[in-house]
Scaffold this motif. Structure first.
Motif, mmCIF file in Angstrom:
data_model
loop_
_atom_site.group_PDB
_atom_site.id
_atom_site.type_symbol
_atom_site.label_atom_id
_atom_site.label_comp_id
_atom_site.label_asym_id
_atom_site.label_seq_id
_atom_site.Cartn_x
_atom_site.Cartn_y
_atom_site.Cartn_z
ATOM 1 N N GLY A 1 123.984 51.973 32.019
ATOM 2 C CA GLY A 1 124.647 52.163 30.506
ATOM 3 C C GLY A 1 125.351 53.460 30.674
ATOM 4 O O GLY A 1 125.639 54.237 31.778
ATOM 5 N N VAL A 2 126.005 53.777 29.519
ATOM 6 C CA VAL A 2 126.902 54.925 29.223
ATOM 7 C C VAL A 2 126.104 56.075 29.251
ATOM 8 O O VAL A 2 125.160 56.358 28.507
ATOM 9 N N THR B 1 125.336 60.857 26.035
ATOM 10 C CA THR B 1 124.087 59.731 25.266
ATOM 11 C C THR B 1 122.793 60.142 25.485
ATOM 12 O O THR B 1 122.489 61.162 26.513
ATOM 13 N N PRO B 2 121.927 59.615 25.057
ATOM 14 C CA PRO B 2 120.569 59.835 25.273
ATOM 15 C C PRO B 2 120.311 59.584 26.845
ATOM 16 O O PRO B 2 119.580 60.453 27.490
ATOM 17 N N LEU B 3 120.980 58.431 27.372
ATOM 18 C CA LEU B 3 120.840 58.348 28.677
ATOM 19 C C LEU B 3 121.385 59.314 29.788
ATOM 20 O O LEU B 3 120.790 59.796 30.662
ATOM 21 N N GLY B 4 122.448 59.766 29.203
ATOM 22 C CA GLY B 4 123.115 60.942 29.977
ATOM 23 C C GLY B 4 122.351 62.563 29.927
ATOM 24 O O GLY B 4 122.484 63.240 30.560
ATOM 25 N N ARG C 1 129.280 55.932 33.614
ATOM 26 C CA ARG C 1 128.061 55.077 33.497
ATOM 27 C C ARG C 1 127.225 55.485 34.764
ATOM 28 O O ARG C 1 127.601 55.923 35.475
ATOM 29 N N LEU C 2 125.788 55.230 34.342
ATOM 30 C CA LEU C 2 124.868 55.588 35.474
ATOM 31 C C LEU C 2 124.601 54.096 36.172
ATOM 32 O O LEU C 2 124.339 53.065 35.626
ATOM 33 N N VAL C 3 124.778 54.263 37.575
ATOM 34 C CA VAL C 3 124.583 52.971 38.203
ATOM 35 C C VAL C 3 123.430 53.355 39.362
ATOM 36 O O VAL C 3 123.587 54.346 40.072
#
Length: 100
Positions: free
Chosen positions: A34-35, A47-50, A71-73
């Protein structure tokens, strides 16, 4: 229902630094999680993911940078309980040579 993180990831204490992202189940290579960041004018919005993946020189993920976001991959299969990491450094947006 909105979930700020993918179902396969949770936030826990990290031995690398503070908190980190950890796999709650096996995640296959090439999975787009995701972003992580949005780039709006001269602003970087995380973002929370980042906000929770940590840096590593031996990373198991990478950030794919586009003009408007990143994006994280996964770059390898990640086992349940393993921390998700990426090699990163902050730099001015106009210096992004890898934007798509």
């Amino acid at each position: 229902m909105y979930n700020p993180l993918p179902d396969c990831v949770t936030i826990k204490e990290s031995e690398i630094h503070g908190l980190g992202l950890f796999a709650t189940k096996t995640i296959v290579v090439g999975k787009d999680l995701g972003v992580t960041h949005h780039f709006i004018l001269d602003e970087v919005i995380r973002t929370p993911l980042g906000g929770f993946y940590n840096h590593s020189y031996e990373a198991n993920c990478y950030t794919e940078v586009y003009k408007s976001h990143a994006r994280l991959v996964t770059k390898k299969t990640i086992q349940e309980g393993e921390e998700l990491t990426a090699f990163y450094k902050m730099f001015p947006l106009d210096k992004c040579s890898t934007t798509k």
